[in-house]
Design a protein around this motif. Structure first.
Motif, PDB file in Angstrom:
ATOM      1  N   SER A  51       0.650  -0.973  -0.087  1.00 26.52           N
ATOM      2  CA  SER A  51      -0.127   0.266  -0.021  1.00 26.52           C
ATOM      3  C   SER A  51       1.145   0.806   0.112  1.00 26.52           C
ATOM      4  O   SER A  51       2.268   1.822   0.367  1.00 26.52           O
ATOM      5  N   SER A  52      -0.048   2.357   0.128  1.00 25.70           N
ATOM      6  CA  SER A  52       0.896   3.651  -0.485  1.00 25.70           C
ATOM      7  C   SER A  52       1.519   3.883   1.126  1.00 25.70           C
ATOM      8  O   SER A  52       1.060   3.685   2.321  1.00 25.70           O
ATOM      9  N   GLY A  53       2.980   4.104   0.744  1.00 24.34           N
ATOM     10  CA  GLY A  53       3.698   4.765   2.325  1.00 24.34           C
ATOM     11  C   GLY A  53       4.041   3.227   2.320  1.00 24.34           C
ATOM     12  O   GLY A  53       4.710   3.378   3.693  1.00 24.34           O
ATOM     13  N   SER A  54       3.940   2.036   2.109  1.00 25.33           N
ATOM     14  CA  SER A  54       4.780   1.373   3.019  1.00 25.33           C
ATOM     15  C   SER A  54       6.591   0.828   2.549  1.00 25.33           C
ATOM     16  O   SER A  54       6.938   0.334   3.356  1.00 25.33           O
ATOM     17  N   GLY A  55       6.949   2.053   2.318  1.00 24.44           N
ATOM     18  CA  GLY A  55       8.210   2.060   1.498  1.00 24.44           C
ATOM     19  C   GLY A  55       8.906   1.127   0.401  1.00 24.44           C
ATOM     20  O   GLY A  55       9.685   1.798   0.808  1.00 24.44           O
ATOM     21  N   LYS A  56       7.914   1.188  -0.109  1.00 24.22           N
ATOM     22  CA  LYS A  56       8.588   1.094  -1.869  1.00 24.22           C
ATOM     23  C   LYS A  56       9.596   1.503  -2.581  1.00 24.22           C
ATOM     24  O   LYS A  56      10.661   1.184  -2.481  1.00 24.22           O
ATOM     25  N   SER A  57       9.147   2.806  -2.766  1.00 22.11           N
ATOM     26  CA  SER A  57      10.176   3.786  -3.373  1.00 22.11           C
ATOM     27  C   SER A  57      11.486   3.807  -1.948  1.00 22.11           C
ATOM     28  O   SER A  57      12.525   3.952  -3.344  1.00 22.11           O
ATOM     29  N   THR A  58      11.584   3.933  -0.751  1.00 22.36           N
ATOM     30  CA  THR A  58      12.862   4.200  -0.656  1.00 22.36           C
ATOM     31  C   THR A  58      13.789   3.071  -0.257  1.00 22.36           C
ATOM     32  O   THR A  58      14.639   3.148  -0.330  1.00 22.36           O
ATOM     33  N   LEU A  59      13.105   1.366  -0.660  1.00 24.61           N
ATOM     34  CA  LEU A  59      13.813   0.762  -0.741  1.00 24.61           C
ATOM     35  C   LEU A  59      14.610   0.724  -1.751  1.00 24.61           C
ATOM     36  O   LEU A  59      15.786   0.630  -1.732  1.00 24.61           O
ATOM     37  N   THR A 207       5.578  -1.231  -7.975  1.00 28.43           N
ATOM     38  CA  THR A 207       4.378  -1.515  -8.976  1.00 28.43           C
ATOM     39  C   THR A 207       2.987  -1.344  -7.922  1.00 28.43           C
ATOM     40  O   THR A 207       3.614  -1.874  -6.802  1.00 28.43           O
ATOM     41  N   HIS A 208       2.073  -0.444  -8.041  1.00 21.55           N
ATOM     42  CA  HIS A 208       0.829  -0.590  -7.205  1.00 21.55           C
ATOM     43  C   HIS A 208      -0.499  -1.279  -7.977  1.00 21.55           C
ATOM     44  O   HIS A 208      -1.072  -1.926  -7.310  1.00 21.55           O
ATOM     45  N   ASP A 209       0.521  -2.476  -9.371  1.00 19.04           N
ATOM     46  CA  ASP A 209      -0.748  -3.725  -9.989  1.00 19.04           C
ATOM     47  C   ASP A 209      -0.226  -4.996  -9.366  1.00 19.04           C
ATOM     48  O   ASP A 209       0.675  -4.736  -9.109  1.00 19.04           O
TER      49      ASP A 209
HETATM   50  N1  ATP Z   1      11.353  12.285   2.318  1.00 12.64           N
HETATM   51  C1  ATP Z   1      10.999  12.418   3.506  1.00 12.64           C
HETATM   52  N2  ATP Z   1      10.179  12.919   4.351  1.00 12.64           N
HETATM   53  C2  ATP Z   1       9.243  12.381   5.167  1.00 12.64           C
HETATM   54  N3  ATP Z   1       8.555  11.102   4.891  1.00 12.64           N
HETATM   55  C3  ATP Z   1       9.187  10.778   4.308  1.00 12.64           C
HETATM   56  C4  ATP Z   1      10.008  10.907   2.824  1.00 12.64           C
HETATM   57  N4  ATP Z   1       9.471   9.745   2.477  1.00 12.64           N
HETATM   58  C5  ATP Z   1       9.385   9.073   2.372  1.00 12.64           C
HETATM   59  N5  ATP Z   1       8.849   9.689   3.645  1.00 12.64           N
HETATM   60  C6  ATP Z   1       7.574   9.069   4.318  1.00 12.64           C
HETATM   61  O1  ATP Z   1       8.230   7.756   3.998  1.00 12.64           O
HETATM   62  C7  ATP Z   1       7.476   6.719   4.230  1.00 12.64           C
HETATM   63  C8  ATP Z   1       7.672   5.065   2.700  1.00 12.64           C
HETATM   64  O2  ATP Z   1       7.472   6.370   1.970  1.00 12.64           O
HETATM   65  P1  ATP Z   1       7.917   5.995   0.985  1.00 12.64           P
HETATM   66  O3  ATP Z   1       7.785   6.465  -0.818  1.00 12.64           O
HETATM   67  O4  ATP Z   1       8.714   4.549   0.711  1.00 12.64           O
HETATM   68  O5  ATP Z   1       6.418   5.032   0.245  1.00 12.64           O
HETATM   69  P2  ATP Z   1       5.591   3.863  -0.969  1.00 12.64           P
HETATM   70  O6  ATP Z   1       5.267   2.829  -0.727  1.00 12.64           O
HETATM   71  O7  ATP Z   1       6.595   3.977  -2.109  1.00 12.64           O
HETATM   72  O8  ATP Z   1       4.390   5.214  -1.168  1.00 12.64           O
HETATM   73  P3  ATP Z   1       3.711   4.776  -2.620  1.00 12.64           P
HETATM   74  O9  ATP Z   1       3.215   4.450  -2.993  1.00 12.64           O
HETATM   75  O10 ATP Z   1       2.520   6.398  -2.464  1.00 12.64           O
HETATM   76  O11 ATP Z   1       4.808   6.034  -3.633  1.00 12.64           O
HETATM   77  C9  ATP Z   1       6.078   7.315   4.473  1.00 12.64           C
HETATM   78  O12 ATP Z   1       5.321   7.102   4.996  1.00 12.64           O
HETATM   79  C10 ATP Z   1       6.894   8.491   3.652  1.00 12.64           C
HETATM   80  O13 ATP Z   1       5.241   9.562   3.605  1.00 12.64           O
END
Ligand code: ATP
Length: 267
Positions: A51-59, A207-209
């Protein structure tokens, strides 16, 4: 995408292994990723869902050091990325993201060759641009066009060509086809999967899909709350028993397929 030879990647080449070793990242009190430990075998296509915000892009971004983790390390073929110079590291890794961000004042050829120009000051040879356009199934005469003269799907194809121009073994893709209509998205997903095979790449795609993940990936990682809560082959996920988060995501395409089947049989 087309079947022309790509001259530079050797036959039988395989992308690198990737390992996440206790990788964590927090923003203030928000834990974006929480001590992730996971490995990817050479040549594997991994989809990361959740789901959105689960950390995918960060990883994903810890791999090419667009994000520096607070703890742990990421290794590519055993080498800690923290020891690599970020720009050189990024040039060795393909990166495709949503709304790829082509430079509007540059031609398609210049956009595809931007990495080479920044690295060596040299323009990419027109034959090489042509080969890359073949690879992503775009006509060679698109080389002279400006991005605004292309559709969204064609622009994403140029983005894939640009990512492949540096002959990477590893491709990172962040919702690469997310902004496209479903038909184009499906076609590009399928064609990219074929490219992944043909070039022997390692691919990590966010991916979200879930349907896209199940159809194109070898392994699917399900993320929730900054952790990988399920990690399985698509068939295993479809069979069930991989946990509530995975089940909820798989339920969406499954239900859609069931509804469509029922409609076709008049049920
Ligand atoms: N630069 C930042 N500053 C503060 N919080 C951040 C930052 N980048 C990400 N976060 C937080 O870290 C968490 C993970 O974010 P991330 O973008 O990795 O999620 P995601 O699964 O890729 O989300 P989405 O599917 O919406 O793109 C979220 O709670 C987001 O708000």
């Amino acid at each position: 995408m087309a079947t022309s030879p790509i001259p530079s990647r050797p036959q039988g080449a395989r992308g690198p292994a990737v390992a996440f070793e206790g990788v964590g990242k927090a923003y203030g009190t928000t834990i974006a990723i929480d001590t992730i430990c996971a490995t990817i075998s050479p040549g594997t296509f991994v989809a990361i869902v959740g789901s959105s915000g689960s950390g995918k892009s960060t990883l994903l971004k810890t791999v090419n050091r667009l994000i520096e983790p607070d703890s742990g390390r990421v290794r590519i073929d055993g080498q800690d990325v923290a020891g690599r110079e970020p720009h050189r590291l990024r040039r060795s890794i393909g990166y495709v993201f949503q709304n790829i961000g082509l430079f509007p004042h540059m031609t398609v050829a210049q956009n595809i060759g931007i990495g080479s120009r920044l690295a060596t000051g040299q323009t990419l040879a027109s034959d090489r641009v042509g080969d890359l356009l073949d690879l992503v199934d775009l006509p060679r005469d698109f080389a002279a066009r400006l991005p605004e003269q292309l559709s969204g799907g064609q622009q994403q194809r140029v983005g894939v060509a640009r990512a492949l121009a540096g002959e990477p073994g590893l491709m990172l893709m962040d919702e690469p086809f997310g902004a496209l209509d479903p038909v184009t998205r499906e076609a590009l997903g399928e064609q990219y999967r074929a490219l992944h095979e043909r070039l022997g790449l390692t691919t990590i795609m966010v991916t979200h899909d879930m349907a896209e993940a199940l159809l194109f990936a070898d392994r699917v990682w399900v993320m929730a709350g900054g952790r990988i809560v399920a990690e399985a082959e698509p068939a295993e996920l479809i069979a069930g028993g991989c946990g509530a988060e995975a089940e909820a995501l798989v339920a969406v395409p499954r239900l859609q397929a069931e509804r469509i089947t029922a409609m076709r049989s008049g049920g």
